[in-house]
Design an enzyme around this catalytic site. Structure first.
Site, PDB file in Angstrom:
ATOM      1  N   LYS A  81      54.897  -5.781  94.772  1.00  0.00           N
ATOM      2  CA  LYS A  81      55.957  -4.679  95.490  1.00  0.00           C
ATOM      3  C   LYS A  81      57.380  -6.034  94.361  1.00  0.00           C
ATOM      4  O   LYS A  81      56.596  -7.223  93.647  1.00  0.00           O
ATOM      5  CB  LYS A  81      56.131  -6.209  96.458  1.00  0.00           C
ATOM      6  N   ASP A  86      78.477  -6.396  92.386  1.00  0.00           N
ATOM      7  CA  ASP A  86      77.281  -5.686  92.178  1.00  0.00           C
ATOM      8  C   ASP A  86      76.488  -5.866  93.562  1.00  0.00           C
ATOM      9  O   ASP A  86      76.851  -5.692  94.813  1.00  0.00           O
ATOM     10  CB  ASP A  86      76.055  -6.236  90.943  1.00  0.00           C
TER      11      ASP A  86
END
Length: 471
Positions: free
Chosen positions: A390, A221
């Site tokens: 964020k 990943d």
């Protein structure tokens, strides 16, 4: 409950410090800690940021003042200690099965031979003188009158005779072969030599040598497990406009399969680096996004306060890459104190002037698996209160203010494009806060942060009060 009484030398300008620590019971969770420091009639919340685990090293400071809360087997590290499982290769497991099969075969052969011997011994075979020889020599192994004893003694005899079918030396031979493979072949393999850092391959164990040749699939990943974990700021979408023309390895691979040659040309990303944002429009939004990158983080600067000499110590490579991007955009983060963050701004609005700005950090809402976002409440030099956040796109988008549906749709399309290109994505958001709203929320936040029971759950509830429908 732990009691704190610390007395420091005069050279450190400390007076007698007395207080009390209330904390959770010992547990094995390395990333959580709940406690309060009660000192001078004030209750200060304690979190994992104030906890030093056994074996930690000090950075950016010469000394600390602390108190021991857990000792011995109650420390988190000791409570997580466990026996290391033995790693055995496929070949070793097959060898174990083979040896067991050989042992079973040996037992069957000896058992059949011993049973046959007990049956064969009989008085009718008088010409063999079995009974008389046993009586004369004091032996009972061939005595027909005690067949069970004959069976046992013959069983041990056959085990001794047939024991050579067990390859005892096979394990020793395999270990010698593995040792030679590690020292003479793997350690001297030029294909596994890293020229940039002058690092050769180093086999620390020879247990799993043969497994290397049996790898068929590699699943990876974007966490950096199998890569260098080096993060770079490639692209961003601000106000529905994509900035940046970098090409990822994924895009290169797709283009090569299609027979397309990709070239990186001087474009928007270079203009942003140079601070020439007014040529593109959307100046205010770009400044807000860059300032969010420079403020909303927990990075610690190290070294000299110069852009080319400073180093950033971050909890993850992502945060470091975003702070470096803000520096390249003209927002140079160079100093942090417990209550303030200092940024040297030299963006497009101030091309002829470099200005140092300090922003007071009022609250830090750290990232966790439940919130999937990080938020910072700061006070500008002019007194304005601003919330920067964020985090994951699905978490940020569901908390955006109503309106601007066209920009939201375009931004989602850009996020899908970035993800398809192999980039890690996140969203930035902000909101200006009124003083009354912030004070009301801050009271709830302090109460939740000081709770010793279900602190994380209460903090998540308070975070939702602030962020829901805020952006």
């Amino acid at each position: 409950m732990a009691h704190l009484v610390v007395s420091c030398d005069v050279q450190f300008l400390f007076k007698l410090l007395a207080g009390e620590i209330q904390c959770e019971q010992p547990n094995n969770s390395l990333y959580t800690f709940t406690g309060n420091l009660i000192i001078q009639d004030q209750t200060l919340p304690l979190s994992p940021n104030q906890l030093l685990l056994r074996g930690c090293s000090l950075r950016n400071t010469g000394h600390i003042v602390g108190v021991v809360v857990f000792t011995g087997h109650e420390t988190k590290v000791m409570m997580n200690a466990m026996n290391v499982p033995s790693k055995r290769s496929t070949l070793e497991r097959k060898l174990d099965k083979l040896i067991l099969a050989l042992f079973a075969t040996l037992f069957v052969m000896c058992f059949i031979g011993a049973v046959g011997s007990a049956i064969f011994v009989n008085k009718k075979y008088f010409y063999l003188y079995l009974e008389s020889s046993s009586e004369e020599e004091g032996m009972s192994q061939f005595n027909p009158r005690n067949r069970f004893l004959v069976f046992l003694l013959t069983m041990f005899t056959f085990i001794t005779l047939y024991s050579t079918i067990i390859p005892i030396s096979l394990y020793v031979s395999i270990e010698m072969i593995k040792f030679i493979q590690s020292t003479r072949f793997i350690n001297n393999d030029l294909h596994m030599y890293h020229y940039e850092t002058d690092t050769p391959a180093l086999a620390r164990t020879s247990n799993l040598n043969e497994e290397l040749g049996q790898v068929e699939y590699i699943f990876s990943d974007k966490t950096g497990t199998l890569t260098r974990n080096l993060m770079e700021f490639f692209k961003c979408s601000i106000g529905g406009v994509v900035y940046g023309n970098g090409v990822t390895e994924t895009e290169k691979g797709i283009a090569e399969r299609r027979g397309i040659k990709l070239e990186c040309e001087r474009g928007v990303s270079i203009l942003m680096m140079l601070g020439l944002w007014e040529e593109l429009g959307g100046m205010s939004q770009i400044l807000i996004a860059a300032r969010c990158l420079a403020i909303c983080h927990t990075v610690l600067p190290e070294g000299e306060e110069f852009p080319d000499k400073i180093r950033y110590q971050a909890a993850s490579p992502d945060e470091s890459a975003l702070v470096i991007a803000a520096k390249n955009f003209g927002f140079f983060f160079y100093r942090r104190t417990p209550t303030k963050i200092y940024i040297r701004e030299s963006h497009a609005e101030k091309m002829d002037k470099i200005q140092d700005q300090s922003y007071e950090i009022l609250n830090v809402l750290e990232f966790n698996s439940t919130r999937k976002r990080q938020s910072v409440v700061c006070r500008y030099p002019d007194g304005r209160l601003v919330l920067y956040s964020k985090g994951a796109d699905n978490v940020i988008f569901e908390r955006l203010a109503d309106g601007s549906n066209d920009i939201k749709k375009v931004t989602r399309e850009h996020l899908e494009q970035f993800g398809s290109a192999g980039l890690r994505t996140l969203c930035l958001a902000y909101k200006e806060l009124h003083q009354e709203v912030y004070e009301s929320w801050n009271e709830k936040f302090i109460h939740a942060k000081s709770s010793l029971i279900d602190r994380e759950k209460k903090l998540d509830e308070v975070h939702l009060i602030l962020n829901f429908g805020s952006f």
